[in-house]
Motif scaffolding. Sequence first.
Motif, PDB file in Angstrom:
ATOM      1  N   LYS A  27      16.443 -33.733 -25.386  1.00  0.00           N
ATOM      2  CA  LYS A  27      15.060 -33.827 -25.837  1.00  0.00           C
ATOM      3  C   LYS A  27      14.672 -35.286 -26.092  1.00  0.00           C
ATOM      4  O   LYS A  27      13.528 -35.680 -25.879  1.00  0.00           O
ATOM      5  CB  LYS A  27      14.845 -32.961 -27.081  1.00  0.00           C
ATOM      6  N   HIS A  65       8.758 -29.943 -20.599  1.00  0.00           N
ATOM      7  CA  HIS A  65       9.655 -28.934 -21.174  1.00  0.00           C
ATOM      8  C   HIS A  65       9.515 -27.655 -20.345  1.00  0.00           C
ATOM      9  O   HIS A  65       8.853 -26.707 -20.743  1.00  0.00           O
ATOM     10  CB  HIS A  65       9.242 -28.695 -22.632  1.00  0.00           C
ATOM     11  N   SER A 107      10.133 -23.485 -27.172  1.00  0.00           N
ATOM     12  CA  SER A 107      11.537 -23.224 -27.488  1.00  0.00           C
ATOM     13  C   SER A 107      11.768 -21.750 -27.815  1.00  0.00           C
ATOM     14  O   SER A 107      10.951 -21.122 -28.490  1.00  0.00           O
ATOM     15  CB  SER A 107      11.956 -24.070 -28.679  1.00  0.00           C
ATOM     16  N   LYS A 112      12.523 -19.450 -21.245  1.00  0.00           N
ATOM     17  CA  LYS A 112      12.752 -20.286 -20.047  1.00  0.00           C
ATOM     18  C   LYS A 112      14.085 -19.955 -19.371  1.00  0.00           C
ATOM     19  O   LYS A 112      14.123 -19.722 -18.163  1.00  0.00           O
ATOM     20  CB  LYS A 112      12.717 -21.785 -20.408  1.00  0.00           C
TER      21      LYS A 112
HETATM   22 MN    MN Z   1      14.028 -26.133 -24.912  1.00  0.00          MN
END
Ligand code: MN
Length: 604
Positions: A222, A242, A264, A268
């Motif tokens: 990140k 992202h 988050s 994904k």
């Molecule tokens: Mn992530």
Amino acid sequence: MSTTVVSDRTTPNTPPAGLNPHVARWVDECVALCQPEELHWCTGSADERRALFDQGVADGVFIRLNHQKLPGCYLHRSNPNDVARSEQLTFICTPGPDMAGPTNNWMETKAAYAKLRELFTGCMRGRTMYVVPFVMGPLGSPLAKVGVQLTDSLYVAVSMGIMTRMGQVAWQQLADDDEFTRCLHSLGDVNPDRRYICHFPLDNAIWSFGSGYGGNALLGKKGLALRIASFLGQQQGWMAEHMLLMGVADPQGQKTYLAAAFPSASGKTNFAMLIPPEKYQKQGWRITTVGDDIVWMWVDPQTGRLRAINPEAGYFGVVPGTNWQTNPNAMHCMTHDTIFTNVGLLPDGDVWWEGKTDDPPAECIDWLGEKWTPEIGKETGKKVAHANSRFTAPMTNNPALDESANDPGGVPVNAIVFGGRRSKTIPLVYQAFNWMHGVYVGATLGSETTAAATGQQGVVRRDPMAMLPFLGYNIRDYLVHWFRMRKRMADCPRVFHVNWFRKNDQGKFMWPGFGENMRVLKWIVDRCRGRAYAVETVLGWMPRVKDIDLEGLDLDEDDLNAIQQVDIDAFKMELVSQEELFLKLAGDLPKEMVFQRELLISRL
Ligand code: MN
Ligand code: GTP
Ligand code: SPV
């Protein structure tokens, strides 16, 4: 202390021959600051990895799992106060606050260095400093970036070896260049009161203190690949996002690549590793994974088309809810050479987490290292695994790895998908009218917060492009950058919005999700290829009920209508909640955002 200290804890370890002089100087400075007892120059070899795991087991950093069942797998238990990203302790450090913008925590550069120097002074006394050289991106890619992380965490050093192209290859890629991200990391005493994750985009540097958790501590991820890279991308005309990156091969033999931004812990990894339902497999649909978390994109000047790479080399994925039904490819990834963080330990040296199997084990050790039984769980509400427990596995473990995952030239991007975790209001799928509208859709993305970051969970917040916690500069300039990218492209990707997480009044998910998302994906791909119908609605283009295949699902047309329903009054409330972002931007709101909003209001 000089940079040629020999460690006797592992193998004798000296700097690589022909060490880059800029690296040597910087390591010397950091050694003088942190005063480690030993230095370990990571080579990235298999022998080294074995030795580090052995060392980690001896030090109590790792528990060796049952290597008959799980070859090369280890369990790590973090400090219980250090289990997720600390967004409130993450800073963008620049001379003035405008560069960081209204959505970031900001610290003035000099003040930040002063505070951090104090913390780092002598912080590695009695410890080993690992010098971890790494490359983000396929070797030889024009976009690939070299970083060097100095860390006193063995867990972080080993994890970087999985998540990046680590070791000798990085020195080769860097040669005698001065351009590498200087990543300095110490666990300190893992005290949340002395925890700082500071990014210096103007210095290409990241200093992280007081946390060993993934996003706080694996600085290639990140920190470099999103915060620093997004800043560089804005300056140089490319994008760091992202996003997952997946290939979809259709029965016609054509491959369509999708990049999808979900916040988050919002799907994904699962989407990137999707296995189509059997019927679709028989028809010839096949999904391949390029990446599951981060994408770097640029416009190919020859074709005017968007292309993308995954800068990472491994997966740092959520384990709760992952099983052989929901995500078999992720389960395959975890069968060997994997680090499990904060999951339960079974008596036979296997691991368990909530949702791995239907029935919990009769007995195990929970993520805190304490005895757990279903009775204890019922009485105390304690979970076996932490809600943000994770697996760290090399991408080469993925049976569905895309053949171009290591291609320096990347893959073409045909579609961009935005998605949030929304239990109400937001339909299953719609397509933006065009790029400019798509940017608005992404910019106003809302999602319920998850366990991936500390703080309250389940509250809807605006998370533009799923980048809110990961932007390395001012969101105003970021949105303008997205709008302007249109001008660089001859043919731009189609933009979509999805929501797998809508719930009914009983609190149950209305859509089966996971592999069944293929049904939505098919419509998306067919739209990109000009093969699918859509109706114009207030939100964008939507499939009719008959455009989404429901065969074999426990859903009828009414159910799908309910999942796709757009309630105008609820949507007006949604517009009000978008104010949160608009107010933050205030007078800096790009005019395209204002226009798109006006158009939406007039449609409503
Ligand atoms: Mn992530
Ligand atoms: P980060 O690694 O934090 O960026 O997360 P991610 O976006 O990769 O999320 P991931 O795929 O790991 O999913 C997070 C959680 O959402 C897991 O518990 C999954 O089981 C769950 N999940 C993923 N996809 C779906 C879906 O289609 N439907 C439902 N109901 N849950 C899903
Ligand atoms: C996320 O939180 O978006 C993750 C996990 O992918 S971490 O690497 O910790 O940021």
